[in-house]
Design a protein around this motif. Structure first.
Motif, PDB file in Angstrom:
ATOM      1  N   LYS A   1       0.832  -1.214   0.000  1.00 34.16           N
ATOM      2  CA  LYS A   1       0.000   0.000   0.000  1.00 34.16           C
ATOM      3  C   LYS A   1       0.862   1.259   0.000  1.00 34.16           C
ATOM      4  O   LYS A   1       0.512   2.281   0.587  1.00 34.16           O
ATOM      5  N   MET A   2       2.010   1.167  -0.670  1.00 36.32           N
ATOM      6  CA  MET A   2       2.934   2.299  -0.764  1.00 36.32           C
ATOM      7  C   MET A   2       3.148   2.711  -2.218  1.00 36.32           C
ATOM      8  O   MET A   2       3.026   1.905  -3.130  1.00 36.32           O
TER       9      MET A   2
ATOM     10  N   HIS B   1      -8.330   4.525   0.838  1.00 37.19           N
ATOM     11  CA  HIS B   1      -9.178   5.320  -0.047  1.00 37.19           C
ATOM     12  C   HIS B   1     -10.007   6.270   0.809  1.00 37.19           C
ATOM     13  O   HIS B   1     -10.648   5.834   1.772  1.00 37.19           O
ATOM     14  N   ILE B   2      -9.976   7.543   0.485  1.00 36.67           N
ATOM     15  CA  ILE B   2     -10.756   8.519   1.243  1.00 36.67           C
ATOM     16  C   ILE B   2     -11.654   9.301   0.295  1.00 36.67           C
ATOM     17  O   ILE B   2     -11.284   9.600  -0.835  1.00 36.67           O
TER      18      ILE B   2
ATOM     19  N   PHE C   1      -1.659  11.913   5.226  1.00 35.06           N
ATOM     20  CA  PHE C   1      -1.591  11.023   4.068  1.00 35.06           C
ATOM     21  C   PHE C   1      -0.710  11.601   2.962  1.00 35.06           C
ATOM     22  O   PHE C   1      -0.493  12.805   2.889  1.00 35.06           O
ATOM     23  N   VAL C   2      -0.240  10.702   2.102  1.00 34.10           N
ATOM     24  CA  VAL C   2       0.422  11.088   0.856  1.00 34.10           C
ATOM     25  C   VAL C   2      -0.546  10.763  -0.280  1.00 34.10           C
ATOM     26  O   VAL C   2      -1.054   9.643  -0.376  1.00 34.10           O
ATOM     27  N   LEU C   3      -0.801  11.744  -1.139  1.00 35.77           N
ATOM     28  CA  LEU C   3      -1.751  11.567  -2.241  1.00 35.77           C
ATOM     29  C   LEU C   3      -1.111  10.784  -3.384  1.00 35.77           C
ATOM     30  O   LEU C   3      -0.018  11.122  -3.842  1.00 35.77           O
TER      31      LEU C   3
ATOM     32  N   THR D   1     -15.961  11.288  -6.035  1.00 36.21           N
ATOM     33  CA  THR D   1     -14.547  11.006  -6.254  1.00 36.21           C
ATOM     34  C   THR D   1     -13.916  10.428  -4.995  1.00 36.21           C
ATOM     35  O   THR D   1     -14.121  10.945  -3.895  1.00 36.21           O
ATOM     36  N   THR D   2     -13.172   9.348  -5.174  1.00 36.71           N
ATOM     37  CA  THR D   2     -12.441   8.726  -4.074  1.00 36.71           C
ATOM     38  C   THR D   2     -10.954   8.803  -4.386  1.00 36.71           C
ATOM     39  O   THR D   2     -10.522   8.441  -5.479  1.00 36.71           O
ATOM     40  N   TYR D   3     -10.174   9.282  -3.420  1.00 33.33           N
ATOM     41  CA  TYR D   3      -8.742   9.482  -3.627  1.00 33.33           C
ATOM     42  C   TYR D   3      -7.943   8.356  -2.962  1.00 33.33           C
ATOM     43  O   TYR D   3      -8.288   7.889  -1.872  1.00 33.33           O
ATOM     44  N   VAL D   4      -6.891   7.956  -3.658  1.00 30.91           N
ATOM     45  CA  VAL D   4      -6.021   6.878  -3.184  1.00 30.91           C
ATOM     46  C   VAL D   4      -4.841   7.516  -2.451  1.00 30.91           C
ATOM     47  O   VAL D   4      -4.159   8.396  -2.995  1.00 30.91           O
ATOM     48  N   VAL D   5      -4.603   7.057  -1.226  1.00 32.41           N
ATOM     49  CA  VAL D   5      -3.550   7.652  -0.399  1.00 32.41           C
ATOM     50  C   VAL D   5      -2.855   6.549   0.402  1.00 32.41           C
ATOM     51  O   VAL D   5      -3.298   5.403   0.427  1.00 32.41           O
TER      52      VAL D   5
END
Length: 672
Positions: free
Chosen positions: A527-528, A597-598, A628-630, A643-647
């Motif tokens: 997950k990195m 996911h946020i 978090f890192v985007l 929209t869901t962002y992966v972080v």
């Protein structure tokens, strides 16, 4: 034995963000005297701990706080325990037990039953209690089945036979780092009633202030005219001595204050303080009187009075006085001067009222964020998450758009039924909108793109050709004083170099990457999307250290080390490389399945080019936590989906860097 512990609020992200957010509001100090619940919410939190014996060892503190620390505690009398509901502070209840027996044959000890009897005497409902099984030489080998068996024994002891096991998701092994997360969320839930009461009071206050401001604006001409008449007829200064003149003006300021706040039927009491009215009156009257004296304008009358013989010894003489005469002065303001002073006083009061209206509105919006208006509070989400991960087939968990999302390993419908049956053993699944799906590889739109205007270029380019860019995350420093910065691995790949976008100047080179396709032996690698860049020595002096606040200044920041359930409902912000550089929003959904996911309630919270940006939790300089890192945006076939962002978590990335490279620390403080 029942102990009360008062830990530092900074141990618990939920409480820390709430208290700092409210305390940072400009009207916090003025309103806390009128609304008692504000003081309750911002008090030091408490933990009511039931355990055998009265010793609080360092390992117990570490379990409860998530940190090793020395902290005081006090014994509670029976009377205080009974009055715990009247505690005016955030609090949580923890029961510390010490099981015996090996894996497969574990059971509560005889001391545990004594502790549970004490709990039973003081509580009728046990759903808000956190149970912790302390380490023994056996318990370190306990698994989820052992924990289930022990929780059933706890349930039976407290409630008898005719109850389902509803303490399982609130029971933890001693070495579980989620214990302190649950305690913090319990504390936050304990103040929800106070937060809603404060919100109600402030909503009424907002309405009152808005109405008063409208009235004050409508009464402009009336108030200005009245002020003009008061200044013209009521203001007189009878001395040239600056100290005496100051007293005359201050006394007149009291009259103006009574007129504004009391003479208008007390209707404007809420808009201004007495100090503000007197200060503004003094400011404008003093400036006009001073200018009048300085330039010798009309309205300054002097008079000489012959002194009697007995008063001559105490007379203070000036250049214009004689041995037998005393010169007195009387200053009157003209019609134009009085009108000018009245207009300036009203204008400043109007600005003050507008400013106060804005401040009250900000506080009210902060409260709205703190109140759990969602169907589930963070603690409920955390309970479901803990329960989910205790099933061996569950690989991911989330709460998106009001749905509880469970992602499982497997490929048959029987696998889904098995997980659903597991949940039904402990919770009423009809209360939730469940979605159980097979875990799958998700499509991600990475937020690095090929065009001009980059912050960090992937490669050197010439002329007007395309440039691939992402965003610089945060700076790190090793023991030798060498600087590094982070971004995403898909922005700057392994062994690649980083360039400034405008002039193709090389600013660094990659020294370490971690992403799902490499370094699979590293914890969290799946997950990195991390790239670590060593800054070229020539640019060390150009590094602006510190965390960027929502206001754009660089501040001393901190790392978010909690659980994603503590971020749900929180305000987040991001500084990226693509305009608009700053974006803020509220987290309305969370998921864990490989990456995190946020979901954020702001359109275009992030855009291509923002990969590597740090997403922070908090709304001001005092609450900023690097969380978090985007990485990018989750691709969806449905256009109506949010929209869901992966972080991924900053804390996880720093842990990897610390273990895989030379010791490095984040530079979250500005350079001195």
């Amino acid at each position: 034995m029942a102990l009360v512990i008062e830990p530092n609020p900074e141990f618990y992200t939920s409480i820390l963000l709430t208290q700092k957010t409210l305390k940072a509001c400009p009207v916090y100090q003025s309103r806390r005297a009128h609304i008692g619940e504000i003081n309750h919410v911002t008090q030091k939190p408490r933990i009511l701990l039931f355990k055998h014996g009265n010793r609080l060892s360092s390992d117990v503190k570490h379990c409860l706080f998530g940190y090793s620390t020395d902290i005081g505690y006090q014994k509670l009398t029976q009377k205080i325990v009974e009055n715990r509901k009247q505690w005016a502070c955030p609090f949580a209840t923890v029961v510390l037990l010490r099981a015996s027996g090996e894996h497969g044959s574990c059971r509560l000890s005889r001391y545990d039953f004594d502790v549970l009897e004490e709990v039973k005497k003081n509580f009728k409902d046990f759903k808000d209690i956190t149970f912790v099984i302390k380490d023994t030489r056996h318990s370190v080998k306990y698994n989820s089945e052992d924990l289930n068996h022990l929780s059933e024994e706890i349930q039976f002891t407290l409630c008898g036979t005719n109850h389902s096991n509803n303490v399982y998701f609130s029971t933890f092994l001693f070495n579980d780092n989620q214990v302190s997360v649950r305690i913090g969320l319990r504390m936050h839930k304990s103040i929800q009633k106070d937060l809603f009461n404060i919100q109600k009071c402030f909503q009424n206050l907002v309405n009152e202030i808005n109405n008063l401001y409208i009235m004050f604006n409508k009464a402009r001409s009336k108030i200005t005219k009245s002020l003009n008449e008061m200044i013209l007829k009521g203001f007189q200064c009878h001395s040239l001595d600056p100290r005496k003149r100051k007293k005359y003006i201050e006394r007149f300021g009291v009259k103006i204050e009574h007129f504004i706040r009391m003479g208008q039927g007390k209707q404007f009491n809420s808009l201004f303080t007495a100090v503000e009215v007197k200060r503004l009156t003094k400011k404008h009257i003093s400036s006009i009187v001073y200018a009048k004296l300085k330039h010798g304008k009309k309205g300054i009358n002097t008079k000489q009075t012959k002194l009697r013989a007995r008063n001559r010894q105490s007379t203070v003489y000036t250049a214009s006085s004689t041995n037998s005469f005393k010169t007195t002065c009387k200053v009157n303001l003209s019609t134009i001067e009085a009108e000018k002073a009245a207009k300036m006083i009203y204008t400043d009061l109007n600005n003050k009222a507008q400013e106060y209206q804005k401040k009250v509105g900000i506080f009210s919006s902060h409260l709205e964020d703190e109140c759990a208006n969602s169907t589930l509070h963070g603690v409920s989400i955390h309970e479901l998450k803990i329960l989910a991960y205790r099933h061996e087939k569950v690989s991911g968990f989330g709460y998106i758009d009001g749905k509880v999302c469970i992602y499982i390993k497997g490929s048959t419908e029987d696998d889904k039924k098995e997980v659903l049956t597991f949940f039904k053993r402990y919770v009423n699944t009809k209360e939730y909108d469940f979605k159980i799906e097979f875990s799958k590889k998700r499509e991600i739109t990475y937020f690095a793109k090929l065009e001009n205007g980059s912050r960090i270029n992937k490669f050197k380019t010439a002329g007007t050709g395309p440039k691939g860019y992402g965003t610089l995350g945060m700076f790190l420093e090793d023991n030798n004083g060498t600087y590094f910065f982070t971004t995403c691995a898909h922005v700057i790949e392994e062994h690649a170099e980083a360039y400034f976008p405008d002039d193709n100047t090389k600013i660094g080179e990659n020294v370490f990457v971690c992403h799902p396709n490499t370094n699979n032996c590293i914890k969290h690698a799946q997950k990195m999307d991390l790239s670590l860049i060593r800054v070229c020595p020539d640019f060390d002096v150009e590094c602006k250290l510190g965390l960027k606040s929502v206001h754009g200044n660089f501040i001393k920041g901190a790392i978010f080390k909690g659980d994603i359930s503590e971020i749900f409902g929180r305000r987040l912000y991001k500084w990226g490389a693509t305009e608009p550089y700053l974006q803020t929003g509220k987290c309305t959904g969370i998921e864990e399945d490989e990456f995190i996911h946020i979901q954020i309630n702001t359109d275009n919270f992030a855009k291509p080019g923002d990969s590597g940006a740090i997403i922070c939790a908090g709304r001001d300089d005092d609450t900023a936590l690097a969380a978090f890192v985007l990485v990018g945006e989750e691709m969806s076939e449905r256009k109506d989906e949010k929209t869901t962002y992966v972080v991924y978590k900053v804390a996880d990335a720093l842990e990897i860097v610390e273990h895989m490279t030379k010791a490095k620390k984040p530079c979250l403080c500005t350079k001195l």
